[in-house]
Design a protein around this motif. Structure first.
Motif, mmCIF file in Angstrom:
data_model
loop_
_atom_site.group_PDB
_atom_site.id
_atom_site.type_symbol
_atom_site.label_atom_id
_atom_site.label_comp_id
_atom_site.label_asym_id
_atom_site.label_seq_id
_atom_site.Cartn_x
_atom_site.Cartn_y
_atom_site.Cartn_z
ATOM 1 N N ILE A 122 9.835 8.098 50.959
ATOM 2 C CA ILE A 122 10.074 8.334 52.474
ATOM 3 C C ILE A 122 8.997 9.297 53.104
ATOM 4 O O ILE A 122 8.616 8.831 54.306
ATOM 5 N N SER A 123 8.670 10.515 52.414
ATOM 6 C CA SER A 123 7.992 11.446 52.942
ATOM 7 C C SER A 123 6.463 11.633 52.591
ATOM 8 O O SER A 123 5.727 12.258 53.546
ATOM 9 N N ALA A 182 17.774 6.733 54.145
ATOM 10 C CA ALA A 182 16.733 6.965 54.939
ATOM 11 C C ALA A 182 16.496 6.072 56.145
ATOM 12 O O ALA A 182 16.103 6.496 57.392
ATOM 13 N N LEU A 183 16.872 4.829 55.969
ATOM 14 C CA LEU A 183 16.658 3.736 56.834
ATOM 15 C C LEU A 183 17.428 3.969 58.024
ATOM 16 O O LEU A 183 17.366 3.715 59.084
ATOM 17 N N ARG A 184 18.951 4.254 57.526
ATOM 18 C CA ARG A 184 20.071 4.396 58.598
ATOM 19 C C ARG A 184 19.499 5.824 59.372
ATOM 20 O O ARG A 184 20.101 5.584 60.655
ATOM 21 N N ARG A 185 18.875 6.520 58.929
ATOM 22 C CA ARG A 185 18.910 7.882 59.693
ATOM 23 C C ARG A 185 17.310 7.973 60.001
ATOM 24 O O ARG A 185 16.466 8.846 59.328
ATOM 25 N N ARG A 186 16.554 7.168 60.449
ATOM 26 C CA ARG A 186 15.419 6.718 60.578
ATOM 27 C C ARG A 186 14.564 8.103 61.197
ATOM 28 O O ARG A 186 13.417 8.657 60.698
ATOM 29 N N ALA A 187 15.412 8.722 62.315
ATOM 30 C CA ALA A 187 14.911 9.714 63.019
ATOM 31 C C ALA A 187 14.342 10.846 62.092
ATOM 32 O O ALA A 187 13.255 11.623 62.246
ATOM 33 N N ASP A 188 15.108 11.278 60.910
ATOM 34 C CA ASP A 188 14.747 12.228 59.924
ATOM 35 C C ASP A 188 13.641 12.019 59.393
ATOM 36 O O ASP A 188 12.723 12.998 59.285
ATOM 37 N N ALA A 189 13.391 10.727 58.872
ATOM 38 C CA ALA A 189 12.110 10.693 57.916
ATOM 39 C C ALA A 189 10.965 10.604 59.247
ATOM 40 O O ALA A 189 9.897 11.041 58.582
ATOM 41 N N LEU A 190 11.085 10.149 60.262
ATOM 42 C CA LEU A 190 9.990 10.110 61.152
ATOM 43 C C LEU A 190 9.688 11.368 61.660
ATOM 44 O O LEU A 190 8.290 11.537 61.840
ATOM 45 N N SER A 220 10.161 18.415 54.741
ATOM 46 C CA SER A 220 11.550 17.491 54.264
ATOM 47 C C SER A 220 12.235 17.789 52.982
ATOM 48 O O SER A 220 13.066 17.142 52.801
#
Lengths: 227, 253
Positions: free
Chosen positions: A110-111, A21-29, A72
């Motif tokens: 995360i969500s 999730a940290l590497r794909r920050r956009a998804d979580a945001l 999500s």
């Protein structure tokens, strides 16, 4: 080769999902931004009358939390399903039920957690007072893990199915309704001065039930999907 | 051959189940027609007029049996789903598949008659009270079970996935049943219970029970007829159509 203990496995699953999730920050945001935008739309659509906004705030914030959780859910298993990680999770000696629980916990961190933390700020925009904000946050804190747990069942059942995005909403939203009623009900009854214990206890009961049953059903659904 | 000699596991094969369902369907259809006719006759013509609600209460003879069947059929469907998951038996899944549309129909009927009844007595078509909402959720759950099945192309996976979902949804049934006791709602509490004396005239109760039996028989007839369609549909796909075709030609159903 030493075998990994159960707690180590759970910790590794959570750590891996958080790292992804940290590497794909956009998804979580995206889900968090969605939550903020949806809650901001209501005052624009209904009008800025403070009394009306205070009245609809619990329902609006809860429905928005529910929808952003739904948004999500697609990510919960899909990427792992595509790149084969899920198959490895099924094959490892540790029970799948517990590992699924770990994945759901990571999903909530995360969500779900950002929404719980953001809710008081958005509640302020709706003119809710200090105590009410506390009750709102508490109800979301108790309710959003249940949403993640129930949602995981839907995510697992619709894994790799065509039109899964719409289907998951149809499956999961009816099951979310009790959580929505008790969650928004806790805030509403606090504002009305009736007391929050009943609704919060029921939310807690839903959470307990979901913790026991949902990972089991999710694991069964994943096994079916991976056959 | 006495009853005890029947090998029930014989019917765990679709080929044996198909003619059995065909033989039973007309009997249950006839029972359904007779019972529903008698129930409607007693309910609409013989039962006394309610002193509070007048004649509008008579919709109870459709509403309550439909609501009972909606919950009962969900439990039966979940039971077949569980048997299917436990024993990996294909006919169990077929039964679950055959039950879902009838259950959804009764749920819709209960909601519809309830709203038609609500207008003259409560003055509104719909209220968001616990029993109405939970019955609506039941309707959505039936739809979910059916949609999940049709969305998955692989029959085996569709069977098992919708079975898991049906079992998850079973949590809702006790919530509907006890909602009028747990919450203080507009919907009245149960008029009939096994332990206390009924709060209604004997004639009304009789009509309602006969209608429920009629709906029950109707459900069995329709479900068995649909079961035959399901078997035909699936077995044709798996190229053993010949085995299923034969009983139709010979049995002359």
């Amino acid at each position: 080769m030493t075998q990994l203990g159960l707690t180590d496995a759970v910790r590794d699953v959570i750590r891996r999902d958080l790292l992804v999730a940290l590497r794909r920050r956009a998804d979580a945001l995206t889900t968090v931004v969605f939550f903020v935008i949806v809650t901001s739309l209501f005052p624009l659509g209904i009008g800025p009358e403070p009394a009306v906004l205070r009245m609809i705030a619990p329902g609006v914030l809860w429905v928005a939390a529910l929808l952003s959780c739904l948004l999500s859910l697609g990510r919960l298993f899909t990427t792992d399903y595509v790149d084969g990680v899920l198959e490895q999770l099924v094959l490892v000696p540790q029970p799948l039920t517990v590992l699924v629980g770990a994945k759901v916990a990571a999903h909530w961190l995360i969500s779900g957690l950002p929404i719980v933390l953001l809710a008081p700020v958005l509640g302020l925009q709706y003119g809710l007072g200090g105590d009410v904000l506390g009750v709102l946050t508490l109800s979301l804190l108790l309710g959003t893990p249940t949403l993640s747990l129930i949602g995981a069942i839907g995510a697992a059942l619709t894994l790799g199915v065509r039109g899964s995005h719409v289907l998951i909403a149809l499956l999961v939203l009816p099951l979310f309704i009790p959580v929505l009623i008790f969650g928004a009900g806790a805030v509403t009854s606090y504002i009305a001065g009736i007391g929050v214990e009943a609704n919060l206890s029921l939310l807690g009961a839903c959470l307990m039930l979901a913790v026991v049953l949902a990972p089991w059903a999710t694991a069964a659904a994943l096994r079916i999907a991976l056959e | 051959m006495s009853v005890t000699d029947i090998n029930w596991f014989k019917y765990s094969s679709p080929q044996a189940l198909y003619p059995l369902a065909g033989k039973l369907t007309p009997w249950f259809s006839a029972l359904a027609v007779i019972l529903m006719g008698a129930g409607l006759y007693i309910g609409l013509l013989l039962a006394p007029t309610d002193f509070q609600q007048g004649d509008s209460y008579r919709i109870i003879f459709v509403h309550v049996p439909a609501a009972w069947m909606s919950m009962f059929l969900y439990v039966v469907m979940a039971l077949w789903a569980a048997i299917g998951l436990g024993l990996k038996a294909r006919p169990s899944y077929m039964m679950a598949q055959a039950i879902a549309p009838t259950g959804a129909m009764f749920t819709f009927l209960a909601l519809l008659t309830g709203s038609l009844w609500g207008k003259p007595t409560w003055g509104t078509w719909w209220v968001w009270d616990a029993r109405l909402t939970s019955e609506l959720i039941l309707f959505f759950l039936y739809l979910g079970v059916m949609l999940l099945r049709t969305s998955i192309d692989d029959a085996r996976r569709a069977d098992r996935a919708s079975a898991v979902f049906a079992l998850v949804g079973v949590v809702n049934v006790p919530i509907i049943y006890f909602s009028v006791q747990w919450w203080n709602t507009l919907h009245q509490g149960a008029s009939v219970s096994a332990t206390a004396a009924p709060k209604m005239a004997a004639m009304m109760l009789l009509a309602m029970l006969i209608m429920s039996l009629g709906f029950w028989m109707y459900s069995i007839a329709v479900i068995l007829a649909r079961l035959r369609c399901v078997i035909r549909e699936r077995e044709e796909r798996s190229s053993v159509a010949g085995q299923v075709e034969r009983p139709v030609a010979v049995g002359g159903v």
